[in-house]
Scaffold this motif. Structure first.
Motif, short mmCIF file in Angstrom:
data_model
loop_
_atom_site.label_atom_id
_atom_site.label_comp_id
_atom_site.label_asym_id
_atom_site.label_seq_id
_atom_site.Cartn_x
_atom_site.Cartn_y
_atom_site.Cartn_z
N TYR A 83 0.83 -1.19 0.00
CA TYR A 83 0.00 0.00 0.00
C TYR A 83 0.88 1.25 0.00
O TYR A 83 0.69 2.17 -0.81
CB TYR A 83 -0.92 0.00 1.22
N GLN A 84 1.88 1.26 0.89
CA GLN A 84 2.78 2.41 0.95
C GLN A 84 3.60 2.54 -0.34
O GLN A 84 3.85 3.65 -0.82
CB GLN A 84 3.72 2.27 2.14
N PRO B 34 -2.17 13.72 2.48
CA PRO B 34 -3.54 13.24 2.64
C PRO B 34 -3.60 11.92 3.40
O PRO B 34 -4.57 11.65 4.10
CB PRO B 34 -4.03 13.04 1.19
N GLU B 35 -2.54 11.11 3.27
CA GLU B 35 -2.50 9.84 4.00
C GLU B 35 -2.34 10.09 5.49
O GLU B 35 -2.99 9.45 6.31
CB GLU B 35 -1.34 8.98 3.48
N TRP B 36 -1.47 11.01 5.84
CA TRP B 36 -1.25 11.33 7.25
C TRP B 36 -2.46 12.04 7.85
O TRP B 36 -2.69 11.98 9.04
CB TRP B 36 -0.02 12.23 7.40
N ARG C 104 -5.53 11.52 7.31
CA ARG C 104 -6.76 10.73 7.23
C ARG C 104 -7.71 11.07 8.37
O ARG C 104 -8.92 11.08 8.21
CB ARG C 104 -6.43 9.23 7.30
N PHE C 105 -7.11 11.30 9.57
CA PHE C 105 -7.96 11.50 10.75
C PHE C 105 -8.83 12.75 10.68
O PHE C 105 -9.85 12.82 11.31
CB PHE C 105 -7.09 11.52 12.02
N LYS D 62 -10.28 13.59 8.01
CA LYS D 62 -11.35 13.21 7.07
C LYS D 62 -11.80 14.32 6.15
O LYS D 62 -11.02 14.88 5.41
CB LYS D 62 -12.54 12.64 7.87
N ASP D 63 -13.08 14.67 6.25
CA ASP D 63 -13.66 15.62 5.30
C ASP D 63 -13.06 17.01 5.41
O ASP D 63 -13.20 17.82 4.51
CB ASP D 63 -15.17 15.70 5.48
N TYR E 156 -10.12 17.68 5.34
CA TYR E 156 -8.84 17.73 4.63
C TYR E 156 -8.79 18.87 3.62
O TYR E 156 -7.80 19.60 3.53
CB TYR E 156 -8.57 16.39 3.92
#
Lengths: 309, 258
Positions: free
Chosen positions: A22-23, A265-267, A269-270, A272-273, A275
């Protein structure tokens, strides 16, 4: 130069520290976007031309290679070369109306052209499989060697990125790089100084389009699936942000910007919207406080550290 | 005498305003021509016509026997006509020496591939251009600033940089639009010295300047404009004695002589 060598060393060693596919997939995306953003920077950062149609060129590259390799059974190398050439021609065709109009009008024109191309791709179903997307694109394969594993693919993409960034670094130090920047800083003055501004703009469009074409071809064979929805306006905005945040008109700015905006964006994630709010604020802060982006900031820090004697 | 630059019957109209009305003059190699006249008399418009920024409604410009009609500004620069601007137009994102190198653009031939692969030919061409640029910077007194950013230069130094940039294309004719504005008297003297040296090498110069001490000491001939028309031509002494010119400067239009 030293920063570039440091980044390259990091990039070469990176697969040793990446645990899962994935990474590695994110790393693939980052590399492709570096290539795309570096080419876009030739237009936006070096020549000062704001095009919103660049993603359409990326799409043309992706579809050209996918169609030639899957539907016509041509080798990957041929598909990629054709993607580069066809996209380059498309870039030059966009440049011709762009010579007559400036500023916001150019941006609007390229935005419209980009949407037209995206809709055309969706409409030509027999060729592109339309909105359903194009599946079953094979992994890149050169001279009988197929880049099957994620790590092999990573190094193929890295090699393309290194070549692309070196290309731009060399170009910057030639009469072409100087002419591009001169057009950005004062088009009339550049013309009066003897720069053929029309030819140089066409060249900038063409070269940046070739980068988009190569990036598109690599994207198709890396993701193995492409659909018109991916090449939307939001990707154009992301691309713009990569160049602005990284540092427009610098060789390494788009590299830093593309990596940051792929990984962030991966970091985040928390959040969410939210972002997109963070993202918007970052673009705003950069244009307000870091007009030369992160690379501009790095350059001024280096200058300040060296001087205080 | 075959003129290096022959200007005949130039007419330029903006809307209802006739900015230039049948202006003619000629210039030989190694000559310095002063262009004087009150504000709005058409001096800068004339330079813009000569350098191809404006297309005249009528009239012809010949440079070394070639007509410049219909040529783009970069083609005119390539033909041998360079200029500086009244409001400075330097390339802020380029270093001092790179600004001069842009002025050399029309003489460089290396292609994209030669530049990318840094072929010997490319490297020779770049090295020669850089050497010439550094020589020109030294000539105008900016030898110390080669790698500096443009922002580090004072207003007057930027004017000198513009002139070095204009000289980089090896022009036959140099147009200077108010080169002394913002220069101290000693900098203006240095500039006059530089122009005199270039004149010896055969460069023809057209200069717009309000600093009369500078103009009178430097130029061979003067063309005086008023309301777009040539109202006088001659040596500095003749122009000073020309009643039409004196009236244009001191007349009821409210413009004062410097």
């Amino acid at each position: 130069m030293r920063i570039g060598a440091g980044l390259l060393l990091l990039a070469v060693l990176l697969p040793l520290f990446i645990g899962n596919n994935y990474q590695l997939g994110i790393a693939h995306q980052a590399l492709i976007l570096i290539l795309l953003a570096s080419g876009y920077n030739l237009l936006l950062g070096f020549t000062g031309l704001v095009s919103f149609g660049h993603i359409a060129l990326f799409a043309i590259g992706a579809y050209t290679s996918a169609i030639l390799v899957v539907s016509y059974g041509l080798p990957f190398a041929v598909g990629l070369l054709a993607a580069a050439l066809l996209t380059g021609v498309a870039g030059v065709l966009i440049a011709i109306p762009a010579l007559r109009i400036k500023g916001h009008y150019l941006t609007l024109l390229t935005l419209a052209l980009g949407e037209v191309i995206r809709l055309a791709i969706r409409g030509m179903e027999s060729l592109t499989h339309g909105a359903a997307g194009f599946t079953g694109i094979p992994r890149p394969s050169v001279l009988g060697f197929t880049f099957r594993s994620g790590t092999e693919l990573y190094y193929l993409l890295l090699a393309c990125v290194v070549l692309g960034v070196l290309f731009i670094a060399r170009l910057e130090r030639s009469r072409f790089g100087r002419a591009f920047k001169a057009i950005r800083d004062g088009e009339t003055a550049a013309e009066v100084c003897g720069v053929d501004t029309a030819a140089m703009k066409v060249l900038a469009f063409g070269l940046s389009a070739v980068f988009a074409g190569v990036a598109g071809g690599l994207y198709a064979h890396t993701m193995r699936f492409i659909s018109p929805e991916f090449f939307s306006l939001s990707l154009t905005i992301t691309l713009l942000a990569m160049v602005l945040i990284g540092g427009r008109g610098t060789v390494l700015g788009p590299v830093v910007g593309a990596v940051l905006l792929t990984v962030l964006p991966e970091w985040l994630r928390f959040v969410k919207d939210y972002y997109l709010i963070v993202f918007g604020l970052a673009i705003w802060a950069c244009t307000m406080f870091l007009p030369q982006g992160l690379m501009g900031l790095a350059a001024s820090v280096v200058a300040r550290v060296r001087r205080p004697a | 005498m075959t003129a290096l630059l022959a200007v005949s019957g130039i007419r330029k109209v903006f809307g209802g305003l006739t900015a230039l009305d049948g202006v003619s003059f000629s210039l030989a190699a190694g000559q310095i021509l002063g262009l004087v006249g009150p504000n709005g008399s058409g001096k800068s418009t004339l330079l813009n016509v000569l350098s191809g920024i404006y297309t005249p409604e009528a009239g012809e410009v010949h440079l070394a026997g070639q007509s410049l009609r219909g040529r783009a500004p970069h083609q005119i620069a390539t033909a041998g006509l360079a200029r500086s601007f009244q409001n400075q137009q330097l390339f802020a994102g380029l270093s001092v020496v790179e600004n001069v190198l842009v002025g050399r653009a029309c003489r460089l031939r290396a292609g994209v591939l030669a530049s990318i692969f840094a072929t010997p030919r490319f490297r020779r061409e770049e090295a020669a251009a850089r050497q010439q640029a550094e020589d020109l910077l030294a000539l105008v007194g900016l030898g110390w600033a080669v790698g500096a950013s443009v922002q580090r230069l004072s207003y007057g130094q930027r004017r000198l940089l513009e002139i070095a940039r204009a000289l980089a294309s090896d022009p036959k004719v140099l147009l200077l639009d108010e080169p002394c504005a913002g220069l101290s008297q000693s900098e203006a003297n240095d500039l006059a010295h530089v122009i005199t040296r270039l004149k010896v090498n055969g460069l023809a110069v057209i200069v717009i300047e309000h600093n009369m001490r500078f103009v009178m000491g430097l130029v061979d001939r003067i063309v005086a404009l008023n309301f777009g028309q040539k109202i006088g031509e001659g040596t500095p002494a003749e122009i000073r004695a020309n009643p039409a010119v004196v009236a244009a400067y001191l007349g009821g239009s409210g413009h004062a002589a410097h």
